[in-house]
Design a protein around this motif. Structure first.
Motif, mmCIF file in Angstrom:
data_model
loop_
_atom_site.group_PDB
_atom_site.id
_atom_site.type_symbol
_atom_site.label_atom_id
_atom_site.label_comp_id
_atom_site.label_asym_id
_atom_site.label_seq_id
_atom_site.Cartn_x
_atom_site.Cartn_y
_atom_site.Cartn_z
ATOM 1 N N THR A 138 -3.795 -2.443 0.258
ATOM 2 C CA THR A 138 -5.182 -2.269 1.175
ATOM 3 C C THR A 138 -4.167 -1.425 2.236
ATOM 4 O O THR A 138 -5.357 -0.415 3.016
ATOM 5 C CB THR A 138 -5.876 -3.126 1.474
ATOM 6 O OG1 THR A 138 -5.199 -4.115 2.074
ATOM 7 C CG2 THR A 138 -6.571 -3.869 0.522
ATOM 8 N N MET A 139 -2.973 -1.558 2.380
ATOM 9 C CA MET A 139 -2.448 -0.925 3.706
ATOM 10 C C MET A 139 -2.411 0.701 2.653
ATOM 11 O O MET A 139 -1.938 1.161 2.479
ATOM 12 C CB MET A 139 -0.641 -1.197 3.943
ATOM 13 C CG MET A 139 -1.148 -2.456 5.028
ATOM 14 S SD MET A 139 0.223 -2.820 5.259
ATOM 15 C CE MET A 139 1.134 -1.436 6.428
ATOM 16 N N VAL A 140 -3.005 1.628 4.291
ATOM 17 C CA VAL A 140 -2.505 3.165 4.075
ATOM 18 C C VAL A 140 -2.192 4.310 5.696
ATOM 19 O O VAL A 140 -3.078 3.955 6.308
ATOM 20 C CB VAL A 140 -4.155 3.834 4.185
ATOM 21 C CG1 VAL A 140 -3.538 5.358 4.096
ATOM 22 C CG2 VAL A 140 -4.727 3.870 2.444
ATOM 23 N N SER A 141 -0.604 3.999 5.777
ATOM 24 C CA SER A 141 0.181 4.518 7.169
ATOM 25 C C SER A 141 0.036 5.909 6.870
ATOM 26 O O SER A 141 0.395 6.162 6.040
ATOM 27 C CB SER A 141 0.833 4.204 6.571
ATOM 28 O OG SER A 141 1.863 3.741 8.003
ATOM 29 N N GLU B 70 -6.668 12.271 3.328
ATOM 30 C CA GLU B 70 -8.086 12.050 2.480
ATOM 31 C C GLU B 70 -6.737 12.054 1.283
ATOM 32 O O GLU B 70 -7.170 11.187 0.306
ATOM 33 C CB GLU B 70 -8.767 13.324 2.406
ATOM 34 C CG GLU B 70 -9.455 13.452 3.610
ATOM 35 C CD GLU B 70 -10.802 14.156 4.336
ATOM 36 O OE1 GLU B 70 -10.645 14.693 3.128
ATOM 37 O OE2 GLU B 70 -11.320 14.554 4.869
ATOM 38 N N ARG B 71 -5.684 12.262 0.997
ATOM 39 C CA ARG B 71 -5.263 12.499 -0.348
ATOM 40 C C ARG B 71 -4.465 11.183 -0.594
ATOM 41 O O ARG B 71 -4.930 10.484 -1.571
ATOM 42 C CB ARG B 71 -4.173 13.789 -0.962
ATOM 43 C CG ARG B 71 -3.719 14.142 -2.528
ATOM 44 C CD ARG B 71 -4.213 14.158 -2.812
ATOM 45 N NE ARG B 71 -3.232 14.208 -4.720
ATOM 46 C CZ ARG B 71 -3.439 13.828 -5.439
ATOM 47 N NH1 ARG B 71 -4.464 12.885 -5.792
ATOM 48 N NH2 ARG B 71 -2.785 14.072 -5.811
ATOM 49 N N LEU B 72 -4.528 11.396 0.397
ATOM 50 C CA LEU B 72 -3.001 9.473 0.170
ATOM 51 C C LEU B 72 -4.851 8.455 0.471
ATOM 52 O O LEU B 72 -4.256 7.700 -0.678
ATOM 53 C CB LEU B 72 -2.480 9.339 1.706
ATOM 54 C CG LEU B 72 -1.476 8.079 1.344
ATOM 55 C CD1 LEU B 72 -0.471 7.802 1.021
ATOM 56 C CD2 LEU B 72 -1.267 7.916 3.167
ATOM 57 N N MET B 73 -5.809 8.802 0.668
ATOM 58 C CA MET B 73 -6.809 7.559 0.946
ATOM 59 C C MET B 73 -7.026 7.703 -0.874
ATOM 60 O O MET B 73 -7.618 6.388 -1.227
ATOM 61 C CB MET B 73 -8.320 8.065 1.671
ATOM 62 C CG MET B 73 -7.842 7.946 2.805
ATOM 63 S SD MET B 73 -7.794 5.599 3.398
ATOM 64 C CE MET B 73 -9.136 5.449 2.277
ATOM 65 N N GLY C 126 0.822 -1.476 0.077
ATOM 66 C CA GLY C 126 0.081 0.021 0.168
ATOM 67 C C GLY C 126 1.109 1.207 -0.399
ATOM 68 O O GLY C 126 1.962 1.344 -0.592
ATOM 69 N N LEU C 127 0.613 2.369 0.768
ATOM 70 C CA LEU C 127 0.620 3.938 0.489
ATOM 71 C C LEU C 127 1.014 4.172 2.239
ATOM 72 O O LEU C 127 0.382 3.675 2.397
ATOM 73 C CB LEU C 127 -0.026 4.283 0.548
ATOM 74 C CG LEU C 127 -0.547 4.256 -1.666
ATOM 75 C CD1 LEU C 127 -1.229 5.719 -2.205
ATOM 76 C CD2 LEU C 127 0.418 4.049 -2.610
ATOM 77 N N MET C 128 2.444 4.599 1.979
ATOM 78 C CA MET C 128 2.899 5.446 3.294
ATOM 79 C C MET C 128 2.941 7.033 3.539
ATOM 80 O O MET C 128 2.868 7.503 2.145
ATOM 81 C CB MET C 128 3.771 5.197 3.858
ATOM 82 C CG MET C 128 4.090 5.842 5.093
ATOM 83 S SD MET C 128 5.258 7.103 4.914
ATOM 84 C CE MET C 128 6.925 6.501 5.976
#
Ligand SMILES: *Cc1c(COP(=O)(O)O)cnc(C)c1O
Length: 239
Positions: free
Chosen positions: A204-207, A187-190, A167-169
């Motif tokens: 699916t990871m959002v850190s 919210e932008r990261l989401m 996912g993203l961090m």
């Protein structure tokens, strides 16, 4: 309990309360958010106490500190996350203990991680670190790739043996359009995560979110928060 154990237990309880309240406020289940305790600058003895208190995820940002700490705690049921800017010459060491590298931000790093993961016979989870304060296609001051660079890096990770795209961090930016607007940044990261998951549904990871802004991260939809100070205390030195 020792004094330190009492202190860490109380801090952990407060952070747990904050996460639970933030989940409730956002209409999310508590188990949608995983706490990662950032133990940088604190000793292995603290990591051991935290493990005894039920912590399962810890994070470090410097290999020089993390490698001996992880070795001293190798008997504990912990997943180690690497969250710092990572030089390729440290990759072999980091792959020796890190289950997840959250700071993947350039192709040379992906190549090095893949090579060392294969050599070690390990699978390393990778998060693409997004710099929301970087100019288009540039890199952030504290690491991270600009949003325009996510797709190419993600495809590279997904196609690299030994690596798993998780996912993203991000770290809330101190400069640029998102300075002081943590929730908007998260919210932008989401949104970027939603884009990423079209091509990589398992990522699916959002850190996102630290001691000061974990509520905003949970409200935005983060799956992992990285909390140091609020659990361990103000760090003795920059790190
Ligand atoms: C230090 C650090 C954290 C934790 O920050 P606190 O403000 O101490 O909670 C989270 N993420 C990264 C990448 C860090 O370097």
């Amino acid at each position: 309990m020792t004094d330190r154990k009492t202190e860490l237990a109380a801090n952990l309880a407060k952070v747990e309360e904050r996460i639970t309240a933030a989940c409730a406020a956002a209409g999310r289940a508590r188990d949608e958010v995983t706490l990662i305790v950032v133990t940088k600058t604190y000793p292995a003895s603290d990591v051991r106490i935290l493990s005894g208190l039920g912590v399962r995820h810890v994070a470090e940002n410097r290999d020089q500190d993390a490698a001996p700490k992880a070795a001293a705690c190798a008997d504990l049921p912990l997943t180690w996350h690497f969250v710092g800017q990572l030089q390729t010459n440290k990759v072999r060491s980091v792959v020796g203990y890190a289950g997840v590298v959250q700071s993947v931000d350039r192709s040379r790093l992906v190549t090095a991680l893949s090579k060392e993961a294969v050599r070690a016979g390990r699978e390393v989870g990778c998060l693409i670190q997004v710099a929301l304060d970087a100019g288009e296609s540039a890199r952030g001051e504290r690491g991270g790739v600009a949003p325009a660079g996510i797709e190419e890096l993600a495809d590279l990770v997904a196609g690299s043996p030994g690596l798993r795209l998780d996912g993203l961090m991000t770290v809330a930016p101190l400069t640029g359009e998102y300075a002081g607007r943590e929730q908007a940044a998260f919210e932008r990261l989401m949104d970027l995560s939603t884009d990423l998951r079209r091509a990589h549904p398992a990522a699916t990871m959002v850190s996102a979110g630290m001691s000061a802004d974990l509520e905003q991260a949970v409200a935005a939809g983060a799956t992992h928060v990285r909390v140091g100070t609020a659990v361990l205390g103000v760090r003795p030195r920059l790190g």
